[in-house]
Design a protein around this motif. Structure first.
Motif, mmCIF file in Angstrom:
data_model
loop_
_atom_site.group_PDB
_atom_site.id
_atom_site.type_symbol
_atom_site.label_atom_id
_atom_site.label_comp_id
_atom_site.label_asym_id
_atom_site.label_seq_id
_atom_site.Cartn_x
_atom_site.Cartn_y
_atom_site.Cartn_z
ATOM 1 N N HIS A 66 0.859 -1.192 0.000
ATOM 2 C CA HIS A 66 0.000 0.000 0.000
ATOM 3 C C HIS A 66 0.894 1.241 0.000
ATOM 4 O O HIS A 66 1.736 1.406 0.885
ATOM 5 C CB HIS A 66 -0.916 0.003 1.222
ATOM 6 C CG HIS A 66 -1.889 -1.131 1.219
ATOM 7 N ND1 HIS A 66 -2.170 -1.900 2.311
ATOM 8 C CD2 HIS A 66 -2.653 -1.622 0.186
ATOM 9 C CE1 HIS A 66 -3.077 -2.811 1.982
ATOM 10 N NE2 HIS A 66 -3.375 -2.674 0.701
ATOM 11 N N GLU A 69 1.697 4.068 2.901
ATOM 12 C CA GLU A 69 2.234 3.546 4.154
ATOM 13 C C GLU A 69 3.764 3.594 4.114
ATOM 14 O O GLU A 69 4.442 2.564 4.190
ATOM 15 C CB GLU A 69 1.721 2.113 4.358
ATOM 16 C CG GLU A 69 0.184 2.056 4.370
ATOM 17 C CD GLU A 69 -0.394 0.642 4.389
ATOM 18 O OE1 GLU A 69 0.389 -0.327 4.483
ATOM 19 O OE2 GLU A 69 -1.616 0.521 4.315
ATOM 20 N N ARG A 108 -3.167 4.155 -1.510
ATOM 21 C CA ARG A 108 -3.197 2.737 -1.150
ATOM 22 C C ARG A 108 -3.106 1.822 -2.384
ATOM 23 O O ARG A 108 -2.471 0.785 -2.362
ATOM 24 C CB ARG A 108 -4.515 2.469 -0.400
ATOM 25 C CG ARG A 108 -4.733 1.034 0.015
ATOM 26 C CD ARG A 108 -6.069 0.915 0.769
ATOM 27 N NE ARG A 108 -6.368 -0.465 1.106
ATOM 28 C CZ ARG A 108 -5.977 -1.066 2.222
ATOM 29 N NH1 ARG A 108 -5.260 -0.415 3.115
ATOM 30 N NH2 ARG A 108 -6.299 -2.321 2.470
ATOM 31 N N HIS A 147 3.135 -3.085 7.112
ATOM 32 C CA HIS A 147 2.065 -2.158 6.706
ATOM 33 C C HIS A 147 1.920 -1.017 7.707
ATOM 34 O O HIS A 147 2.572 -0.989 8.740
ATOM 35 C CB HIS A 147 0.720 -2.907 6.643
ATOM 36 C CG HIS A 147 0.584 -3.783 5.447
ATOM 37 N ND1 HIS A 147 -0.186 -3.442 4.360
ATOM 38 C CD2 HIS A 147 1.107 -4.999 5.165
ATOM 39 C CE1 HIS A 147 -0.119 -4.409 3.453
ATOM 40 N NE2 HIS A 147 0.662 -5.368 3.921
ATOM 41 N N GLU A 148 0.980 -0.107 7.367
ATOM 42 C CA GLU A 148 0.586 0.942 8.294
ATOM 43 C C GLU A 148 -0.934 1.093 8.222
ATOM 44 O O GLU A 148 -1.565 0.680 7.245
ATOM 45 C CB GLU A 148 1.253 2.268 7.940
ATOM 46 C CG GLU A 148 2.775 2.178 7.979
ATOM 47 C CD GLU A 148 3.417 3.534 8.173
ATOM 48 O OE1 GLU A 148 3.706 3.883 9.326
ATOM 49 O OE2 GLU A 148 3.614 4.241 7.177
HETATM 50 ZN ZN LIG Z 1 -1.445 -1.752 4.222
#
Ligand SMILES: [Zn+2]
Length: 260
Positions: A66, A69, A108, A147-148
């Motif tokens: 994504h 992030e 994203r 991820h974030e």
């Molecule tokens: Zn993510």
């Protein structure tokens, strides 16, 4: 010493890959091209493929699925820059940034407006197709997907392991000092405790196949999706990502994991 984080270049894929290219040179491995998507190469590298570690199960690391992030993508780079000896001594399979267009555009989704993390089962996908070919032939001890999360109130981890296997994520999350664990009891419609969501089965009715689930299906015994909260400062998010990767590798040593 690790070079400074270029905070003003958090979304520069070129800046990120310049550092990975330099690191690959130091490691004596090739930065390989997985696919070229609208003029941007999606890269990967592996260490320990030859020599004493060749027969061992690899540690899988990825980020940048994504694009909004960046703490995950820069966190993985900084971890690698700080762990050159570990990378040389071990067996690692690394995808530094799987969605470069997303990173560049701070979004994203990928260049087609699709969420890559719902497409890892799609053989025709420009990135996931070649990714499957690289990953399917390799034995993996653990898979880390970095991820974030904009909704995150702290760090959390989604642990997908085989039934009956000891839960490792709580100890691993305890190794993250830069940001405390997310205290929510429900995260993404799943029960959470101390920042850990644990599953021993692939959830039903998924809208598409995430990377961690496909790694699980390809035989990776433990997959960990780690999330830092996007609204925190970038430097602490990067540090939390570094600390988590270190904590996982320490935890895997203690657990004596061999990828069985
Ligand atoms: Zn993510």
């Amino acid at each position: 010493m690790t070079p400074m984080l270029p905070l003003h270049e958090a979304h520069s894929y070129r800046a990120l890959m310049r550092r990975w290219r330099e690191l690959a040179r130091r490691l004596g491995v090739r930065l390989q091209t997985l696919a070229v998507v609208e003029d941007l190469p999606v890269c990967w590298l592996e260490t320990g493929a030859k020599g004493a570690m060749a027969g061992e199960a690899a540690v899988y690391l990825s980020s940048g699925v994504h694009g909004d992030e960046p703490g995950a993508a820069w966190g993985l780079l900084v971890w690698a820059e700080e762990n050159v000896d570990r990378l040389r001594a071990g067996r690692f399979l690394i995808f530094p940034c799987l969605n470069p267009h997303g990173l560049q555009r701070n979004t994203r989704v990928d260049h087609l407006g699709q969420d890559l993390n719902r497409r890892f089962h799609v053989a025709e996908d420009a990135v996931c197709g070649p990714w499957r070919q690289v990953v399917a032939g390799r034995r993996l001890a653990v898979g880390l997907c970095l991820h974030e999360d904009y909704d995150g109130q702290g760090c959390y981890v989604y642990e997908l392991g085989r039934r009956g296997r000891p839960r490792l994520a709580p100890d691993m999350l305890a190794g993250v000092r830069a940001i405390p664990p997310d205290g929510r009891r429900r995260i993404d419609e799943s029960r959470a405790a101390g920042g850990v969501i644990h599953k021993s089965r692939v959830p039903k009715h998924l809208p598409g196949m995430p990377e961690a689930v496909v790694l699980h299906e390809l035989g990776c015994g433990l997959t960990l999706t780690f999330e830092t909260p996007s609204e925190f400062g970038l430097d602490v998010r990067v540090r939390a990502q570094v600390e988590f990767v270190n904590a996982v590798l320490s935890g895997m040593c203690i657990a004596g994991n061999t990828g069985e």
